[in-house]
Design an enzyme around this catalytic site. Sequence first.
Site, mmCIF file in Angstrom:
data_model
loop_
_atom_site.group_PDB
_atom_site.id
_atom_site.type_symbol
_atom_site.label_atom_id
_atom_site.label_comp_id
_atom_site.label_asym_id
_atom_site.label_seq_id
_atom_site.Cartn_x
_atom_site.Cartn_y
_atom_site.Cartn_z
ATOM 1 N N LYS A 22 -12.771 2.486 82.749
ATOM 2 C CA LYS A 22 -13.159 3.487 81.751
ATOM 3 C C LYS A 22 -12.427 4.809 82.019
ATOM 4 C CE LYS A 22 -17.190 5.750 82.712
ATOM 5 N NZ LYS A 22 -17.075 7.212 82.806
ATOM 6 N N ASN A 23 -12.472 5.269 83.267
ATOM 7 C CA ASN A 23 -11.931 6.601 83.555
ATOM 8 C C ASN A 23 -10.407 6.656 83.470
ATOM 9 O OD1 ASN A 23 -14.520 7.458 83.858
ATOM 10 N ND2 ASN A 23 -14.449 7.674 86.088
ATOM 11 N N ARG A 94 -18.603 13.788 78.514
ATOM 12 C CA ARG A 94 -17.792 14.931 78.926
ATOM 13 C C ARG A 94 -16.294 14.730 78.697
ATOM 14 N NH1 ARG A 94 -18.958 18.921 82.399
ATOM 15 N NH2 ARG A 94 -16.861 18.871 83.224
ATOM 16 N N CYS A 118 -25.163 17.963 82.229
ATOM 17 C CA CYS A 118 -24.854 16.652 82.782
ATOM 18 C C CYS A 118 -26.083 16.185 83.535
ATOM 19 C CB CYS A 118 -23.658 16.830 83.710
ATOM 20 S SG CYS A 118 -23.229 15.351 84.574
ATOM 21 N N ARG A 123 -21.365 21.182 85.900
ATOM 22 C CA ARG A 123 -19.994 20.645 85.901
ATOM 23 C C ARG A 123 -19.173 21.544 84.985
ATOM 24 N NH1 ARG A 123 -19.972 14.329 84.973
ATOM 25 N NH2 ARG A 123 -17.807 14.552 85.619
ATOM 26 N N PRO A 124 -18.681 22.640 85.565
ATOM 27 C CA PRO A 124 -18.013 23.655 84.750
ATOM 28 C C PRO A 124 -16.659 23.189 84.209
ATOM 29 C CG PRO A 124 -17.839 24.205 87.086
ATOM 30 C CD PRO A 124 -18.697 22.975 86.997
ATOM 31 N N VAL A 125 -16.128 23.945 83.224
ATOM 32 C CA VAL A 125 -14.784 23.649 82.702
ATOM 33 C C VAL A 125 -13.878 24.873 82.828
ATOM 34 C CG1 VAL A 125 -15.393 21.768 81.127
ATOM 35 C CG2 VAL A 125 -15.582 24.132 80.330
ATOM 36 N N ASP A 126 -14.249 25.786 83.748
ATOM 37 C CA ASP A 126 -13.474 27.023 83.910
ATOM 38 C C ASP A 126 -12.007 26.744 84.262
ATOM 39 O OD1 ASP A 126 -14.717 26.019 86.305
ATOM 40 O OD2 ASP A 126 -13.985 27.797 87.364
ATOM 41 N N LEU A 127 -11.770 25.705 85.067
ATOM 42 C CA LEU A 127 -10.379 25.428 85.476
ATOM 43 C C LEU A 127 -9.549 24.940 84.297
ATOM 44 C CD1 LEU A 127 -11.126 23.619 88.863
ATOM 45 C CD2 LEU A 127 -10.240 25.950 88.564
ATOM 46 N N ASP A 308 -17.873 8.656 93.233
ATOM 47 C CA ASP A 308 -18.479 7.685 92.314
ATOM 48 C C ASP A 308 -19.022 6.449 93.030
ATOM 49 O OD1 ASP A 308 -17.924 9.359 90.235
ATOM 50 O OD2 ASP A 308 -16.106 8.315 89.600
ATOM 51 N N ARG A 400 -22.691 2.571 79.609
ATOM 52 C CA ARG A 400 -21.575 3.518 79.455
ATOM 53 C C ARG A 400 -20.413 3.146 80.357
ATOM 54 N NH1 ARG A 400 -22.864 8.866 81.387
ATOM 55 N NH2 ARG A 400 -20.634 8.926 81.099
#
Length: 423
Positions: A22-23, A94, A118, A123-127, A308, A400
């Site tokens: 999946k990933n 996400r 989440c 789980r930030p998205v700043d980067l 994981d 999922r």
Amino acid sequence: MDKFIIEGPTPLNGTIPISGSKNAALPLMAAALLGDSPTTITNIPKLRDIYTFNNVIRVTGTHVDFNEEEGTLSIDPANLAHLEAPYELVRKMRASFYMLGALLGKFGQARVSLPGGCAWGPRPVDLHLNGLRAMGAEIRLEEGYVIAEAPRKMEGGSFTLNPSSVGATINLVLASVLRAEKFTINNAAKEPDVVLLCTRLLEMGADIEGIGTDTLTIRRVNSLEGVSIRNAADRIEAGTFMIAAAMHPESDVTLTGVDVGDLGHFPKIFQKTGADVTIGDDTIRVKAPEKLNPTEIKTQIYPGFPTDLQAQWSTMMTQASGASAVTDTIYYDRFSYVPEATRLGADMKVVENTVHVTGKTPLKGASVMSTDLRASVSLVLAGMIAEGKTDVLRIYHLDRGYEDLEQKLTAAGAQITRADQDA
Ligand code: EPU
């Protein structure tokens, strides 16, 4: 909503095929939007996240055809015109946030919902956002959406990911290949999913240097063509079944269709348990040890021990004789399985970002549930060695990320049935 009813304990014996990842698939699907012609991807698993991302892509006008029997996905971006990923879909997954890099890269504009919360921790998205700004894009936030704009040619520059991030590396690569004169990502992720994406982008015509290292340099090309590509096998599914096989002393399982090279240091670390591991070209055989050894483990970025597999590993350690410690250095509070495993009889204590497990404890069936994919599967592993009946509720999350989970485990000797939990 469905649940699993598991009768245990049962050993696992025989062969288990490993599905497509999946990933790894999700970034390849996003990359298909960058091409001027259709892309075909094989070895795609039938998973809820894949169906969700198909729908995210379709919102843009892209034609997506999923041949489920063959596991082949055809993506034709010829009519891609709507440059948006809406909240209703992004909140389900996400990774839909990859649409930001793909749309901005191809069209210089995107409106993509912020992913929101989440099942565990922030789980930030700043980067992702600061990296795009460093590249020369304009980013603003409006009503929960990221609005991004970029000129046809951005100068680029460089950005250092701290910490290293799989998702941010993928978004920055997707955004830069068609738009940044020269962009360098320092401390880039080296996970196999990133390597696969970059290699396939090269085949599409991109210019990327440093693939597989922690410095990626991307130089703009004018256009990319669609390609036919094969998705990787799921390394986390393989690791999950290796752990499952070690938990019952009579288990002897051979995993087939494994991309062995994608497992990093995991097989070596796994041998510390005392399990007998035989690695073939694309197979891994695990014979459970009579007595599992306790271990001290720290999750790390690739090729280290993957976060994981942290929940599954701690659950396995309930069957090791002695004290184990499992520390997650990637996510500091990914331990929602601990109170549930405790209900089955596990002796686990969380101190900061470490789970201390004392074994060996017999597990006894009970009703348990989780809202996180890997936590949920760890409860299934526990249920297969617990005495009596274990109900794992809300298996929505397993659907999922684990293809045909109960069929694969049942074929190897487990007793798992799916039922309506509200019936
Ligand atoms: N981070 C930031 N800011 C950002 C992005 C990340 O601080 O803008 C931090 C995170 O909080 C975390 C670290 O960076 O501490 C690494 O997170 P990363 O961005 O690498 O994670 P991700 O890309 O969101 C992917 C996988 C996860 C897996 C992680 C780590 C996909 C779709 N998801 O997430 O997989 O746990 O990498 O390997 O590929 C799963 O499959 O169950 C799963 C959650």
